[in-house]
Each structure stands twice: as structure tokens, then as C-alpha cells.
Motif scaffolding. Structure first.
Motif, PDB file in Angstrom:
ATOM      1  N   HIS A 208       0.769  -1.314  -0.114  1.00  0.00           N
ATOM      2  CA  HIS A 208       0.103  -0.068   0.008  1.00  0.00           C
ATOM      3  C   HIS A 208       0.783   1.023   0.119  1.00  0.00           C
ATOM      4  O   HIS A 208       1.673   1.337   0.722  1.00  0.00           O
ATOM      5  CB  HIS A 208      -0.978   0.110   1.247  1.00  0.00           C
ATOM      6  N   TYR A 209       0.687   2.278  -0.907  1.00  0.00           N
ATOM      7  CA  TYR A 209       1.357   3.573  -0.933  1.00  0.00           C
ATOM      8  C   TYR A 209       0.947   4.415   0.174  1.00  0.00           C
ATOM      9  O   TYR A 209      -0.064   4.752   0.289  1.00  0.00           O
ATOM     10  CB  TYR A 209       0.955   4.074  -2.401  1.00  0.00           C
ATOM     11  N   LEU A 210       2.318   4.521   1.027  1.00  0.00           N
ATOM     12  CA  LEU A 210       2.049   5.456   2.149  1.00  0.00           C
ATOM     13  C   LEU A 210       2.470   6.864   1.886  1.00  0.00           C
ATOM     14  O   LEU A 210       2.322   7.733   2.809  1.00  0.00           O
ATOM     15  CB  LEU A 210       2.658   4.770   3.388  1.00  0.00           C
ATOM     16  N   GLY A 211       3.097   7.352   0.799  1.00  0.00           N
ATOM     17  CA  GLY A 211       3.746   8.248   0.465  1.00  0.00           C
ATOM     18  C   GLY A 211       5.049   8.447   0.052  1.00  0.00           C
ATOM     19  O   GLY A 211       5.548   7.268  -0.492  1.00  0.00           O
ATOM     20  N   GLY A 212       5.913   9.546   0.219  1.00  0.00           N
ATOM     21  CA  GLY A 212       7.147   9.375  -0.244  1.00  0.00           C
ATOM     22  C   GLY A 212       8.212  10.396   0.484  1.00  0.00           C
ATOM     23  O   GLY A 212       7.777  11.406   1.250  1.00  0.00           O
ATOM     24  N   ARG A 213       9.523  10.164   0.163  1.00  0.00           N
ATOM     25  CA  ARG A 213      10.303  11.203   0.840  1.00  0.00           C
ATOM     26  C   ARG A 213      11.370  11.502  -0.270  1.00  0.00           C
ATOM     27  O   ARG A 213      11.839  10.699  -1.147  1.00  0.00           O
ATOM     28  CB  ARG A 213      10.843  10.380   2.029  1.00  0.00           C
ATOM     29  N   LEU A 214      11.688  12.913  -0.255  1.00  0.00           N
ATOM     30  CA  LEU A 214      12.934  13.184  -1.261  1.00  0.00           C
ATOM     31  C   LEU A 214      13.610  14.448  -0.570  1.00  0.00           C
ATOM     32  O   LEU A 214      13.152  15.193   0.276  1.00  0.00           O
ATOM     33  CB  LEU A 214      12.362  13.585  -2.542  1.00  0.00           C
ATOM     34  N   PRO A 215      14.913  14.668  -0.978  1.00  0.00           N
ATOM     35  CA  PRO A 215      15.483  13.838  -2.347  1.00  0.00           C
ATOM     36  C   PRO A 215      16.077  12.303  -1.792  1.00  0.00           C
ATOM     37  O   PRO A 215      16.577  12.427  -0.743  1.00  0.00           O
ATOM     38  CB  PRO A 215      16.559  14.630  -2.940  1.00  0.00           C
ATOM     39  N   LEU A 216      16.421  11.690  -2.607  1.00  0.00           N
ATOM     40  CA  LEU A 216      17.210  10.477  -2.479  1.00  0.00           C
ATOM     41  C   LEU A 216      18.550  10.786  -2.283  1.00  0.00           C
ATOM     42  O   LEU A 216      19.169  11.821  -2.763  1.00  0.00           O
ATOM     43  CB  LEU A 216      17.221   9.464  -3.392  1.00  0.00           C
ATOM     44  N   PRO A 217      19.474  10.087  -1.523  1.00  0.00           N
ATOM     45  CA  PRO A 217      20.767  10.387  -1.461  1.00  0.00           C
ATOM     46  C   PRO A 217      21.559  10.235  -2.915  1.00  0.00           C
ATOM     47  O   PRO A 217      21.136   9.556  -3.822  1.00  0.00           O
ATOM     48  CB  PRO A 217      21.277   9.014  -0.561  1.00  0.00           C
ATOM     49  N   GLN A 302       8.935  14.957   3.374  1.00  0.00           N
ATOM     50  CA  GLN A 302       8.192  13.574   3.426  1.00  0.00           C
ATOM     51  C   GLN A 302       6.676  13.931   3.344  1.00  0.00           C
ATOM     52  O   GLN A 302       6.178  14.932   3.693  1.00  0.00           O
ATOM     53  CB  GLN A 302       8.456  12.849   4.782  1.00  0.00           C
ATOM     54  N   PHE A 303       6.058  13.275   2.418  1.00  0.00           N
ATOM     55  CA  PHE A 303       4.722  13.649   1.995  1.00  0.00           C
ATOM     56  C   PHE A 303       3.752  12.444   2.148  1.00  0.00           C
ATOM     57  O   PHE A 303       4.085  11.202   1.939  1.00  0.00           O
ATOM     58  CB  PHE A 303       4.549  14.468   0.667  1.00  0.00           C
ATOM     59  N   THR A 304       2.501  12.797   2.201  1.00  0.00           N
ATOM     60  CA  THR A 304       1.462  11.750   2.020  1.00  0.00           C
ATOM     61  C   THR A 304       0.484  12.407   1.235  1.00  0.00           C
ATOM     62  O   THR A 304       0.698  13.608   0.626  1.00  0.00           O
ATOM     63  CB  THR A 304       0.746  11.347   3.280  1.00  0.00           C
ATOM     64  N   ALA A 305      -0.729  11.807   0.885  1.00  0.00           N
ATOM     65  CA  ALA A 305      -1.835  12.437   0.042  1.00  0.00           C
ATOM     66  C   ALA A 305      -2.145  13.642   0.607  1.00  0.00           C
ATOM     67  O   ALA A 305      -2.557  14.583   0.155  1.00  0.00           O
ATOM     68  CB  ALA A 305      -2.893  11.397  -0.190  1.00  0.00           C
ATOM     69  N   SER A 306      -2.343  13.660   2.003  1.00  0.00           N
ATOM     70  CA  SER A 306      -2.842  14.486   2.535  1.00  0.00           C
ATOM     71  C   SER A 306      -1.862  15.928   3.110  1.00  0.00           C
ATOM     72  O   SER A 306      -2.369  17.077   3.422  1.00  0.00           O
ATOM     73  CB  SER A 306      -3.329  14.276   3.986  1.00  0.00           C
ATOM     74  N   GLY A 307      -0.605  15.773   2.732  1.00  0.00           N
ATOM     75  CA  GLY A 307       0.253  16.912   3.003  1.00  0.00           C
ATOM     76  C   GLY A 307       1.575  16.530   3.234  1.00  0.00           C
ATOM     77  O   GLY A 307       2.060  15.398   2.418  1.00  0.00           O
TER      78      GLY A 307
END
Length: 311
Positions: A208-217, A302-307
Motif C-alpha cells: 500500500h502506498y503511504l507517500g514518499g520522501r525526497l530527495p534520495l541520497p 516527506q509527504f502523504t496524500a494529505s500534505g
């Protein structure tokens, strides 16, 4: 005045509002629609608009596409939802701020895309349609819909069912590594890679997709962009924003997983990380012009669909 029609399926279609999957994808859809409408509205000389749910969605959609200079269509790939609406734009002599219907069809079919990549020498996991005689890959496998969105009905070592809630199923070997995505802004003259994003997925074997984080190293970001660029170089008629999902293998090998031929939730994090307007860059590149120089903030998003939040 340039008019941009932003359509997002789960918030603009009465079909989606009555569907369980539509409700599940609604938070991401609402966030993408709000972000795109706001960002296009901030561009001098550009007006953005959308449509509300109506009993005759197709008529309202076609009228909006006729009234627009560009149409940005955000919709899931299953049941040809994205494909049909991209066709509506073309049939109304509109311009898609996204890939052509033919490219949407290829990218929305995970088995066809894997076969295409194999023929072009792009590293992608072996992918097979499931039938009653299918044997699972050794030692572990992933089962997912051939046409799907949002990691729905995806599992590790799941039953090899020929069909599921979203139609035909496919099977791939399970490969350990880091899931990432790279978005590109594409037009007739260039394909500009945006910063690679780590995908945060559930650890229950359902992805299940929980969001993301950027940038990658930097080292991992370079790997992600390299495999993503190799993957899209084989795909014609890419315009606007497209997202490439990749897997950075623990053994050092990297894999192209799929292409989302539309705006993705990563846009929420990327726009927060950007110090310039990504929608303006998207539009200028689609027009065949040079975008404004892209500048990026310091720190991590770091993000999710809500912010999103800065770290």
C-alpha cells in the motif's frame, strides 16, 4: 489567456464517488487536483478550471476539453478510465498535457509494457500472465493486476488467480530493494528529470502506498534517474508529467517497474521541494519552450496524500 482544464476522476466523476476504489483513491486524487489547479492559476496569463460531478460526465468533460487550450487528465488506468478520457480530448481536437492515447494504452498494460521493455533491452522483472497452469516463481513472487493503480490487489506470494477485482492478473518474481520513482516533464524538445523520490510502502506484503520522501541520497538518485531515463527513451509521444516507478536492487541491479502516464502523488512532494512553479515548467516544456530555471529547497520533504513536511 491560456486555459488549462484539470480533470481528476475520483473528485469529478459520479461513477468514482459510488465506487469503493474511488473512495480509496480519493484523498490522493483530491490533493493532486487542488495542487494542479492552484499551480496553474499562479502562472501569468493562465487560467485553470475543472468540472464538478454531473450525471452526464462525458458531455461535461468534452465541453471543457473544447473550451481549453490544454487538458490535464488524472485518472486510474484500470477499466480504460484514463485511456477513454484521453481519447475524448483528442476527439474534441484538444491538446493533452500528457501522453497520447496510444502511449497511455501501452503504459497502462503492465504485461504489454514489460514485453515492450524486454524487446528494447530495458531491465524489468520477468512478467507473466496468470492462467490455471501457472507456476509461482522461485522463491517468492508478486501478484498484481495487469491493469491497476494505487497498488490495489497487489500482494507477495498471493494466490495465482487468473482474474481479480480489477481484471486479469500478472505474476513477477519478488526482488528485494528500494522502491523509488522519477517524474519527467516531457515535450517535443526535451524530457526533464525531476528529483528522484523514495516510495514509502506498507510492510504487510500488500505494498500500500503511504507517500514518499525526497530527495534520495545522490548515489541512489543517480541510479534511479538512469534506469528511469532508459525506460522512457523507448516510449513515444510522452508529454506533460509522467512518473516512472523503479526498483533499486539490493544486489546493485536496477529495474524499471512501470510508467504512470499521468500526474502522480509524488507531485505533492515535488512541488513542496521546488522553489519554482512545476506546473509552469510542465506547460512550457509541453509547448516546446524552455522552462524557467528549476530551483530546489534545502532539506528533505516527506509527504502523504494529505500534505507534506520539511525535515
Amino acid at each position: 489567456m491560456t486555459r488549462v482544464f484539470v480533470f481528476e476522476f475520483t473528485s469529478s466523476s459520479p461513477i468514482a464517488s459510488a465506487d469503493a476504489l474511488g473512495a480509496a483513491l480519493n484523498a490522493e486524487g483530491q490533493a493532486m487536483r487542488a495542487a494542479a489547479l492552484a499551480d496553474f492559476a499562479c502562472i501569468p496569463g493562465v487560467e485553470s478550471f475543472t468540472i464538478d460531478p454531473t450525471a452526464d460526465e462525458e458531455a461535461a468533460f468534452r465541453a471543457a476539453a473544447r473550451a481549453a487550450d490544454w487538458s490535464l487528465v488524472i485518472a486510474p488506468e484500470f477499466d480504460d478510465i484514463l485511456l477513454n478520457r484521453c481519447r475524448w480530448v483528442h476527439e474534441e481536437n484538444g491538446k493533452l498535457l500528457g501522453p497520447s492515447p496510444e502511449t497511455v494504452r501501452l503504459c497502462g498494460d503492465k504485461l504489454a509494457l514489460a514485453n515492450h521493455w524486454n524487446a528494447q533491452g530495458v531491465p524489468t522483472p520477468p512478467t507473466f500472465a496468470i492462467d490455471e497452469s501457472s507456476s509461482p516463481p522461485d522463491p517468492a513472487w508478486i501478484v498484481k493486476p495487469r491493469f491497476g493503480a494505487g497498488s490495489q490487489d497487489t500482494s507477495v506470494n498471493g494466490p495465482l488467480r487468473p482474474g481479480g477485482q480489477f481484471g486479469p492478473m500478472i505474476v513477477q518474481p519478488f526482488i528485494t530493494g528500494q522502491a523509488a520513482s522519477v517524474a519527467f516533464l516531457s515535450g517535443p524538445r526535451q524530457r526533464l528529470a525531476l528529483p528522484a523520490t523514495e516510495q514509502l510502502l506498507s510492510s504487510d506484503g500488500r505494498f500500500h502506498y503511504l507517500g514518499g520522501r525526497l530527495p534520495l541520497p545522490e548515489a541512489r538518485a543517480s541510479r534511479a534517474v538512469a534506469i528511469a531515463r532508459q525506460a522512457i527513451q523507448t516510449i513515444p509521444n510522452l508529454h506533460g508529467y509522467v512518473g516512472v516507478d523503479v526498483l533499486l536492487g539490493d544486489d546493485g541491479r536496477d529495474w524499471a517497474i512501470e510508467i504512470n502516464p499521468r500526474l502522480t502523488t509524488s507531485y505533492i512532494g515535488l512541488r513542496a521541494f521546488a522553489a519554482t512553479n512545476l506546473a509552469e515548467a510542465m506547460l512550457r516544456i509541453a509547448e516546446g519552450n524552455d522552462p524557467p530555471p528549476l530551483r530546489w529547497r534545502n532539506g528533505t520533504v516527506q509527504f502523504t496524500a494529505s500534505g507534506q513536511k520539511f525535515c
